[in-house]
Enzyme design. Structure first.
Site, PDB file in Angstrom:
ATOM      1  N   ASP A 128       0.846  -1.190   0.000  1.00  0.00           N
ATOM      2  CA  ASP A 128       0.000   0.000   0.000  1.00  0.00           C
ATOM      3  C   ASP A 128       0.886   1.246   0.000  1.00  0.00           C
ATOM      4  OD1 ASP A 128      -1.608   2.149   0.832  1.00  0.00           O
ATOM      5  OD2 ASP A 128      -2.860   0.896   2.091  1.00  0.00           O
ATOM      6  N   LEU A 129       0.680   2.131  -0.948  1.00  0.00           N
ATOM      7  CA  LEU A 129       1.489   3.348  -1.024  1.00  0.00           C
ATOM      8  C   LEU A 129       1.303   4.239   0.188  1.00  0.00           C
ATOM      9  CD1 LEU A 129       1.137   2.450  -4.159  1.00  0.00           C
ATOM     10  CD2 LEU A 129       1.858   4.789  -4.624  1.00  0.00           C
ATOM     11  N   ASP A 130       0.081   4.331   0.689  1.00  0.00           N
ATOM     12  CA  ASP A 130      -0.214   5.170   1.844  1.00  0.00           C
ATOM     13  C   ASP A 130       0.571   4.686   3.063  1.00  0.00           C
ATOM     14  OD1 ASP A 130      -1.436   7.310   3.015  1.00  0.00           O
ATOM     15  OD2 ASP A 130      -3.453   6.480   3.012  1.00  0.00           O
ATOM     16  N   ASP A 131       0.468   3.392   3.356  1.00  0.00           N
ATOM     17  CA  ASP A 131       1.216   2.824   4.476  1.00  0.00           C
ATOM     18  C   ASP A 131       2.713   3.018   4.296  1.00  0.00           C
ATOM     19  OD1 ASP A 131      -0.551   0.792   6.357  1.00  0.00           O
ATOM     20  OD2 ASP A 131      -1.434   1.121   4.392  1.00  0.00           O
ATOM     21  N   ARG A 152       0.144  12.208   0.948  1.00  0.00           N
ATOM     22  CA  ARG A 152       1.068  11.464   1.799  1.00  0.00           C
ATOM     23  C   ARG A 152       2.386  11.208   1.069  1.00  0.00           C
ATOM     24  NH1 ARG A 152      -2.252  11.744   4.925  1.00  0.00           N
ATOM     25  NH2 ARG A 152      -3.574   9.941   4.581  1.00  0.00           N
TER      26      ARG A 152
END
Length: 640
Positions: free
Chosen positions: A377-380, A451
């Site tokens: 996941d890019l966000d994580d 983010r």
């Protein structure tokens, strides 16, 4: 308003101690992740589907039934989020599960649910997922379900519908569902429970699907296509069907993911269990047995609530808790333990599904869950990188570099970043029969893009860097007329605005910039009389108010405060008032009460309540305010 510095310091200290106590011995944090009534209801129905009804499971069902009854709303049905309107699909599943458990249909709560459903058109108005569930139990005929031929698995890349043209969550759910739709099995359903009483017209007359996009010209076209497929499907070559079935099963087996489950999300995992049952697989088979265990591991079974989580969130919880701990000034060894736990969770040797669009990019991301190697996941990943960089850039240089390269490789053509894929923007697929929920895709979003921008800026990337330039242009385009930004993964415009303002601050955009000023004005206008902020899930519906509609929550108040501080409004009266609200609502144990759904899986379809948000976001906001008020610069110097 002047915030008392001693009260502020005491609030930070109490909250920091509470967060420290919640850290696991190996260094990570993980909190409950609660959805709506659908997942616990589906868990009960799954046991009835495969006839897993021993004494232990029935006792568990009794506790789940208590939970389902406790979250029934006064309107008689079950919503997608606290205090929300009745949702037909959630209500059908909750009612069905309670009836399977043994609740009398004439009990007051069951009568109220039935009456409420009838006022909304009855069970025939349920979404495709629920229709498939009902078809598997014989509650509606299979003609009530869109045709989903398993031959989809054999379609070439250029074909209009391809598994890699839809989002990861859709992919992992559809794969086992294709097998079920091909086999059309019937649940064991040992008690022979039915729900015919939930239909306005006889259930055997339910004929076709409906869509959230009924006014679109594409819907009639897809209705025609669905009718043609329905006629043609029985004549598809048997060898081609078997080849497609084998390909589907191989695809699933590669991604079973051990005890973490297919896609590490409940719907995909549950359909995998039903698939194995329908195939006649012995329950002692390792894959079948592990698939069941993976679901059981997601149960929350406490005296006050028993439910099945939609997935687990340890990487997300750990990374965000690390940021809050750093902001609060906790012993850095606590954060080192967290980051050291995260290091081996980085996915370095599995080329995931994201490579369909970016085959030349090396893996390097983190997944949301304990393990989900095909779906980082890019966000994580961005949040993990910022925490590691903030703590010790030199020590964590190798994982940081690999992660940044992976994120840069997944930037979409429009400059934005999505959660799992690049350029997953085949919007016409949101109109196909299966996508009546409109959540089939994973396009770029302002919050994830922000983010990634925050991460790049914190690492020293300049605004004229190609990726940064494109991403900032995307964020400027995405600002709403009112000055806010849409929040894809958190509720909603408050979350999106916090995300973007942190990114704009990180890249050095001045508070005087009109983009920043408009956002600050919007946030201030949404502050409630008690000093906090609260936004309802209603804001995901067109025409509903943005940034309001719910009582103040600690998480949304914290996001608003951090957004204001990122925009240079540290000394704004609204900021002091919000800080005072958090101090006054803090409990003696250093935590806050929050029972609201302040996050989202799929807007208008599936909402989430992160129990950890009340543990680390208010602490983060309070500590940041304390730090900035005692600093000479009054400027946030990290990406988040």
């Amino acid at each position: 308003m002047i915030v008392n510095s001693e009260s502020l310091q005491q609030a930070v200290q109490n909250s920091a101690q509470a967060l420290e106590k919640l850290q696991k011995p190996d260094g990570h944090w993980v909190f409950e992740l609660e959805s709506d009534a659908t997942i616990p209801a589906e868990y009960v129905l799954l046991d009835h589907f495969i006839s897993r009804l021993d004494e232990k499971q029935l006792e568990l069902h009794a506790r789940i039934a208590n939970y389902l009854r406790s979250i029934q709303e006064p309107h008689g049905g079950w919503p997608l989020y606290r205090n929300g309107a009745l949702n037909v699909s959630a209500t059908v599943k909750a009612y069905f599960a309670l009836k399977c458990f043994g609740d009398d249909v004439d009990a007051p709560h069951m009568k109220r649910a039935r009456e409420a459903l009838f006022a909304h058109g009855g069970a025939a108005r349920a979404n495709v997922f629920t229709r498939i569930q009902m078809a598997l139990f014989g509650a509606v005929p299979w003609r009530a379900v869109p045709v989903m031929p398993v031959e989809i698995m054999s379609m070439p890349r250029w074909f209009p519908f391809h598994m890699y043209k839809i989002a990861y969550w859709s992919r992992t759910v559809i794969a086992p569902m294709l097998v079920l739709c091909a086999l059309k099995p019937l649940a064991v359903n040992p008690k022979k429970i039915g729900i015919a009483e939930l239909f306005v017209t006889p259930p055997d007359q339910v004929k076709n699907w409906h869509s959230l996009f009924e006014r679109s010209a594409l819907v009639p076209l897809f209705r025609v296509l669905d009718s043609v497929l329905r006629v043609c499907e029985p004549y598809f070559p048997k060898k081609f069907r078997q080849k497609s079935m084998d390909r589907c099963l191989d695809w699933i087996k590669t991604r079973l993911n051990g005890l973490n489950g297919l896609g590490a999300i409940y719907p995909a995992m549950a359909y995998a269990v039903m698939m194995y049952h329908a195939l006649g697989t012995p329950r002692s088979n390792p894959d079948y047995e592990t698939a069941i265990k993976s679901i059981d591991l997601m149960m929350i079974d406490l005296p006050e609530r028993t439910y099945c989580q939609p997935c687990l969130s340890p990487v997300w919880d750990t990374a965000l808790s690390a940021h809050a701990a750093l902001e609060a000034g906790l012993d850095k060894n606590i954060v080192y333990k967290a980051c050291d736990w995260l290091v081996p969770k980085q996915i370095l040797d599995v080329v995931g599904d994201w490579a369909f669009r970016r085959p030349d990019v090396l893996p390097g991301g983190w997944a949301f869950q304990y393990d989900n190697p095909h779906y980082p996941d890019l966000d994580d990943t961005a949040v993990v990188v910022m925490a590691m960089d903030r703590l010790d850039r030199n020590k964590y240089q190798m994982p940081i570099t690999r992660a940044v390269d992976w994120i840069l490789g997944l930037q979409s053509k429009n400059g934005g970043f999505a959660a799992f894929d690049a350029d997953n923007t085949y919007y016409y697929l949101n109109y196909i029969p299966f996508s009546d929920h409109g959540a089939l895709l994973d396009p770029p979003s302002a919050d994830v893009t922000a983010r990634c921008v925050s991460m790049l800026a914190q690492l020293g990337y300049k605004n004229d860097h190609k990726a940064m330039k494109a991403a900032l242009a995307y964020l400027r385009r995405e600002q709403e007329e009112e000055g806010c930004w849409f929040g894809r993964w958190g509720t909603n415009y408050i979350y999106g605005t916090w995300s973007v303002l942190c990114a704009l601050n990180a890249v050095g955009i001045a508070p005087e910039d009109p983009m920043m000023q408009r956002a600050v004005s919007w946030l201030v206008s949404k502050q409630q009389a008690d000093g906090g902020w609260g936004e309802s899930g209603d804001s995901y519906y067109k025409g509903k108010p943005k940034g309001e509609g719910a009582k103040s929550t600690p998480a949304q108040t914290a996001w608003s405060l951090m957004a204001l501080m990122a925009a240079g409004a540290v000394d704004h009266p609204a900021t002091a008032k919000g800080i005072e609200h958090l101090i006054q609502t803090q409990k003696p144990d250093g935590t806050w009460d929050e029972n609201d759904h302040t996050a989202v899986g799929f807007p208008r379809v599936y909402y989430l309540h992160y129990h950890g948000y009340r543990a680390f976001f208010p602490l983060w906001a309070l500590a940041r305010y304390r730090n900035l008020k005692t600093s000479n610069t009054r400027r946030v110097t990290v990406g988040m």
